[in-house]
Design a protein around this motif. Structure first.
Motif, PDB file in Angstrom:
ATOM      1  N   ALA A  16      28.922  24.859  45.088  1.00 57.09           N
ATOM      2  CA  ALA A  16      29.655  25.797  45.948  1.00 57.09           C
ATOM      3  C   ALA A  16      29.063  27.192  45.803  1.00 57.09           C
ATOM      4  O   ALA A  16      28.725  27.618  44.693  1.00 57.09           O
ATOM      5  CB  ALA A  16      31.136  25.835  45.585  1.00 57.09           C
ATOM      6  N   ILE A  17      28.967  27.890  46.934  1.00 55.81           N
ATOM      7  CA  ILE A  17      28.562  29.289  46.942  1.00 55.81           C
ATOM      8  C   ILE A  17      29.693  30.091  47.583  1.00 55.81           C
ATOM      9  O   ILE A  17      29.976  29.938  48.773  1.00 55.81           O
ATOM     10  CB  ILE A  17      27.260  29.503  47.727  1.00 55.81           C
ATOM     11  CG1 ILE A  17      26.122  28.665  47.125  1.00 55.81           C
ATOM     12  CG2 ILE A  17      26.878  30.982  47.740  1.00 55.81           C
ATOM     13  CD1 ILE A  17      24.828  28.722  47.925  1.00 55.81           C
ATOM     14  N   GLY A  18      30.363  30.896  46.785  1.00 54.42           N
ATOM     15  CA  GLY A  18      31.475  31.703  47.280  1.00 54.42           C
ATOM     16  C   GLY A  18      31.114  33.173  47.256  1.00 54.42           C
ATOM     17  O   GLY A  18      30.746  33.710  46.201  1.00 54.42           O
ATOM     18  N   MET A  19      31.228  33.832  48.400  1.00 51.04           N
ATOM     19  CA  MET A  19      30.886  35.247  48.508  1.00 51.04           C
ATOM     20  C   MET A  19      32.143  36.052  48.810  1.00 51.04           C
ATOM     21  O   MET A  19      32.840  35.787  49.796  1.00 51.04           O
ATOM     22  CB  MET A  19      29.842  35.449  49.610  1.00 51.04           C
ATOM     23  CG  MET A  19      28.486  34.845  49.258  1.00 51.04           C
ATOM     24  SD  MET A  19      27.202  35.191  50.493  1.00 51.04           S
ATOM     25  CE  MET A  19      27.561  33.893  51.680  1.00 51.04           C
ATOM     26  N   SER A  20      32.436  37.006  47.932  1.00 47.35           N
ATOM     27  CA  SER A  20      33.572  37.917  48.114  1.00 47.35           C
ATOM     28  C   SER A  20      34.884  37.161  48.274  1.00 47.35           C
ATOM     29  O   SER A  20      35.692  37.469  49.154  1.00 47.35           O
ATOM     30  CB  SER A  20      33.341  38.833  49.323  1.00 47.35           C
ATOM     31  OG  SER A  20      32.194  39.618  49.149  1.00 47.35           O
ATOM     32  N   GLY A  21      35.101  36.190  47.411  1.00 53.48           N
ATOM     33  CA  GLY A  21      36.290  35.355  47.519  1.00 53.48           C
ATOM     34  C   GLY A  21      37.432  35.786  46.624  1.00 53.48           C
ATOM     35  O   GLY A  21      37.277  36.592  45.708  1.00 53.48           O
ATOM     36  N   SER A  22      38.599  35.234  46.928  1.00 52.30           N
ATOM     37  CA  SER A  22      39.790  35.370  46.089  1.00 52.30           C
ATOM     38  C   SER A  22      40.273  33.958  45.791  1.00 52.30           C
ATOM     39  O   SER A  22      40.431  33.154  46.711  1.00 52.30           O
ATOM     40  CB  SER A  22      40.874  36.178  46.799  1.00 52.30           C
ATOM     41  OG  SER A  22      42.056  36.224  46.021  1.00 52.30           O
ATOM     42  N   ILE A  62      29.571  35.256  44.102  1.00 55.75           N
ATOM     43  CA  ILE A  62      28.903  36.504  44.438  1.00 55.75           C
ATOM     44  C   ILE A  62      29.961  37.482  44.944  1.00 55.75           C
ATOM     45  O   ILE A  62      30.825  37.115  45.752  1.00 55.75           O
ATOM     46  CB  ILE A  62      27.838  36.287  45.530  1.00 55.75           C
ATOM     47  CG1 ILE A  62      26.889  35.148  45.149  1.00 55.75           C
ATOM     48  CG2 ILE A  62      27.050  37.564  45.790  1.00 55.75           C
ATOM     49  CD1 ILE A  62      26.069  34.625  46.317  1.00 55.75           C
ATOM     50  N   VAL A  63      29.874  38.719  44.495  1.00 57.95           N
ATOM     51  CA  VAL A  63      30.833  39.722  44.935  1.00 57.95           C
ATOM     52  C   VAL A  63      30.219  41.097  44.750  1.00 57.95           C
ATOM     53  O   VAL A  63      29.313  41.281  43.919  1.00 57.95           O
ATOM     54  CB  VAL A  63      32.164  39.600  44.146  1.00 57.95           C
ATOM     55  CG1 VAL A  63      31.994  40.030  42.697  1.00 57.95           C
ATOM     56  CG2 VAL A  63      33.296  40.358  44.817  1.00 57.95           C
ATOM     57  N   GLY A  64      30.667  42.055  45.532  1.00 59.44           N
ATOM     58  CA  GLY A  64      30.212  43.425  45.387  1.00 59.44           C
ATOM     59  C   GLY A  64      31.262  44.298  44.725  1.00 59.44           C
ATOM     60  O   GLY A  64      32.398  43.880  44.499  1.00 59.44           O
ATOM     61  N   THR A 105      37.296  37.366  41.586  1.00 52.17           N
ATOM     62  CA  THR A 105      36.056  36.653  41.284  1.00 52.17           C
ATOM     63  C   THR A 105      35.730  36.735  39.806  1.00 52.17           C
ATOM     64  O   THR A 105      35.340  35.728  39.179  1.00 52.17           O
ATOM     65  CB  THR A 105      34.901  37.241  42.119  1.00 52.17           C
ATOM     66  OG1 THR A 105      35.179  37.032  43.509  1.00 52.17           O
ATOM     67  CG2 THR A 105      33.583  36.581  41.778  1.00 52.17           C
ATOM     68  N   ILE A 106      35.879  37.913  39.213  1.00 45.27           N
ATOM     69  CA  ILE A 106      35.591  38.061  37.786  1.00 45.27           C
ATOM     70  C   ILE A 106      36.550  37.221  36.949  1.00 45.27           C
ATOM     71  O   ILE A 106      36.145  36.536  35.999  1.00 45.27           O
ATOM     72  CB  ILE A 106      35.657  39.546  37.389  1.00 45.27           C
ATOM     73  CG1 ILE A 106      34.478  40.301  38.028  1.00 45.27           C
ATOM     74  CG2 ILE A 106      35.636  39.702  35.871  1.00 45.27           C
ATOM     75  CD1 ILE A 106      34.536  41.797  37.842  1.00 45.27           C
ATOM     76  N   ALA A 107      37.838  37.227  37.303  1.00 48.33           N
ATOM     77  CA  ALA A 107      38.815  36.430  36.560  1.00 48.33           C
ATOM     78  C   ALA A 107      38.514  34.947  36.671  1.00 48.33           C
ATOM     79  O   ALA A 107      38.636  34.194  35.688  1.00 48.33           O
ATOM     80  CB  ALA A 107      40.228  36.735  37.070  1.00 48.33           C
ATOM     81  N   PHE A 108      38.108  34.517  37.863  1.00 46.42           N
ATOM     82  CA  PHE A 108      37.825  33.089  38.040  1.00 46.42           C
ATOM     83  C   PHE A 108      36.558  32.697  37.286  1.00 46.42           C
ATOM     84  O   PHE A 108      36.501  31.608  36.696  1.00 46.42           O
ATOM     85  CB  PHE A 108      37.698  32.754  39.524  1.00 46.42           C
ATOM     86  CG  PHE A 108      37.640  31.285  39.802  1.00 46.42           C
ATOM     87  CD1 PHE A 108      38.663  30.452  39.382  1.00 46.42           C
ATOM     88  CD2 PHE A 108      36.572  30.719  40.474  1.00 46.42           C
ATOM     89  CE1 PHE A 108      38.624  29.085  39.623  1.00 46.42           C
ATOM     90  CE2 PHE A 108      36.515  29.366  40.721  1.00 46.42           C
ATOM     91  CZ  PHE A 108      37.541  28.544  40.295  1.00 46.42           C
ATOM     92  N   ALA A 109      35.554  33.557  37.281  1.00 46.93           N
ATOM     93  CA  ALA A 109      34.345  33.273  36.503  1.00 46.93           C
ATOM     94  C   ALA A 109      34.670  33.152  35.015  1.00 46.93           C
ATOM     95  O   ALA A 109      34.117  32.283  34.313  1.00 46.93           O
ATOM     96  CB  ALA A 109      33.305  34.361  36.736  1.00 46.93           C
ATOM     97  N   HIS A 156      28.463  27.608  36.150  1.00 47.03           N
ATOM     98  CA  HIS A 156      28.668  28.608  37.187  1.00 47.03           C
ATOM     99  C   HIS A 156      27.733  29.784  36.956  1.00 47.03           C
ATOM    100  O   HIS A 156      27.196  29.968  35.859  1.00 47.03           O
ATOM    101  CB  HIS A 156      30.119  29.106  37.205  1.00 47.03           C
ATOM    102  CG  HIS A 156      30.479  29.920  36.003  1.00 47.03           C
ATOM    103  ND1 HIS A 156      30.723  29.346  34.773  1.00 47.03           N
ATOM    104  CD2 HIS A 156      30.609  31.268  35.821  1.00 47.03           C
ATOM    105  CE1 HIS A 156      30.998  30.293  33.892  1.00 47.03           C
ATOM    106  NE2 HIS A 156      30.933  31.476  34.506  1.00 47.03           N
ATOM    107  N   GLU A 157      27.563  30.573  37.995  1.00 47.72           N
ATOM    108  CA  GLU A 157      26.877  31.858  37.910  1.00 47.72           C
ATOM    109  C   GLU A 157      27.777  32.909  38.544  1.00 47.72           C
ATOM    110  O   GLU A 157      28.462  32.634  39.530  1.00 47.72           O
ATOM    111  CB  GLU A 157      25.556  31.839  38.676  1.00 47.72           C
ATOM    112  CG  GLU A 157      24.504  30.893  38.141  1.00 47.72           C
ATOM    113  CD  GLU A 157      23.256  30.944  39.011  1.00 47.72           C
ATOM    114  OE1 GLU A 157      22.709  32.057  39.221  1.00 47.72           O
ATOM    115  OE2 GLU A 157      22.837  29.883  39.505  1.00 47.72           O
ATOM    116  N   LEU A 158      27.738  34.101  37.991  1.00 49.94           N
ATOM    117  CA  LEU A 158      28.442  35.250  38.557  1.00 49.94           C
ATOM    118  C   LEU A 158      27.411  36.328  38.868  1.00 49.94           C
ATOM    119  O   LEU A 158      26.672  36.755  37.980  1.00 49.94           O
ATOM    120  CB  LEU A 158      29.478  35.791  37.573  1.00 49.94           C
ATOM    121  CG  LEU A 158      30.159  37.118  37.966  1.00 49.94           C
ATOM    122  CD1 LEU A 158      30.954  36.963  39.253  1.00 49.94           C
ATOM    123  CD2 LEU A 158      31.052  37.620  36.828  1.00 49.94           C
TER     124      LEU A 158
END
Length: 247
Positions: free
Chosen positions: A137-143, A188-190, A205-209, A219-221
């Motif tokens: 999975a590739i998630g960008m700017s997700g919640s 991925i997130v900004g 995103t940080i909490a989920f990572a 996973h990768e953050l």
């Protein structure tokens, strides 16, 4: 680009659309942003951002409509009601979309899931619950915590099993061991405009990572800088940066 194909949601008289981009290569199941449609991905330049991969037969995108208007975006419904409706959308993916993709490809092949904003939730959730079919999975700017989405009312099993922050936190034993072997997630997130407020994509995103790390799920953050906004120009750059190594 293929023509839009309408596929019926099982048990209803509703149909949702799928559009294919590309003639060969690694299949990518693409979820739109909140309440979006299958054509949003191309219309916002995401296909063009990796046109070389498409033209050279390295990737095929299978873009789907969302059902968010009657699931997570329906704020009149309780969180549990929205989660129950999410099951119908998942059933559509399982019973209509994946068989159609397999027919297009001449057989089942491992999928990448991909999404931006609320689509990132759908992509990550689908991989974590269907890693045998979609191992990356590739998630960008997700919640990734559905209970933070302006919900109300009591929450039950449907919410728990639709909420990655909940069910990943509860994973243990053989199922967790299997998921550690079968799944991988790229987040991925900004740090720029709208990534904190109102979307809360950055902290989520940080909490989920951190949770994935605690559970030992691969996973990768990748956190981009303060100029990286919750918007299509940045998602185009992030896609072009990351996708070539997977296809």
């Amino acid at each position: 680009m293929s023509e839009r194909v309408e596929l019926q949601v099982p048990g209803t008289d509703v149909s949702l659309g799928v559009i294919r981009h590309g003639h060969w290569g690694r299949p990518v199941l693409v979820f739109p942003s909140e309440a979006g449609r299958a054509d949003d991905f191309a219309n916002n330049g995401m296909v063009s951002a990796v046109q070389d991969l498409v033209d050279s037969g390295r990737v095929s995108f299978f873009c789907v409509d969302s059902a968010d208007r009657w699931t997570w975006s329906d704020n009149a419904a309780t969180t549990e009601e929205r989660a129950i409706r999410q099951r119908a959308y998942t059933g559509w993916l399982e019973q209509a979309v994946l068989p159609w993709i397999a027919g297009q490809l001449g057989g089942e092949r491992p999928l990448i899931t991909l999404g931006v904003s609320m689509g990132a939730y759908h992509a990550v959730h689908f991989t974590l619950t269907h890693a045998h079919q979609a191992p990356l999975a590739i998630g960008m700017s997700g919640s990734y915590d559905v209970t933070s989405w302006h919900g109300h009312g009591e929450q039950g099993d449907a919410t728990y099993f639709a909420n990655p922050m909940s069910y990943v936190g509860g994973l243990h034993g053989e199922h967790l061991d299997w998921l550690r072997r079968a799944a991988s997630v790229l987040l991925i997130v900004g740090e720029g405009p709208f990534e904190v407020s109102p979307t809360r994509a950055l902290p989520s995103t940080i909490a989920f990572a951190e949770l994935l790390s605690e559970k030992g799920i691969p996973h990768e953050l990748d956190v981009w800088g303060h100029d990286s906004a919750h918007d299509w120009p940045w998602w185009r750059k992030q896609l072009a940066h990351h996708l070539p190594r997977f296809c």
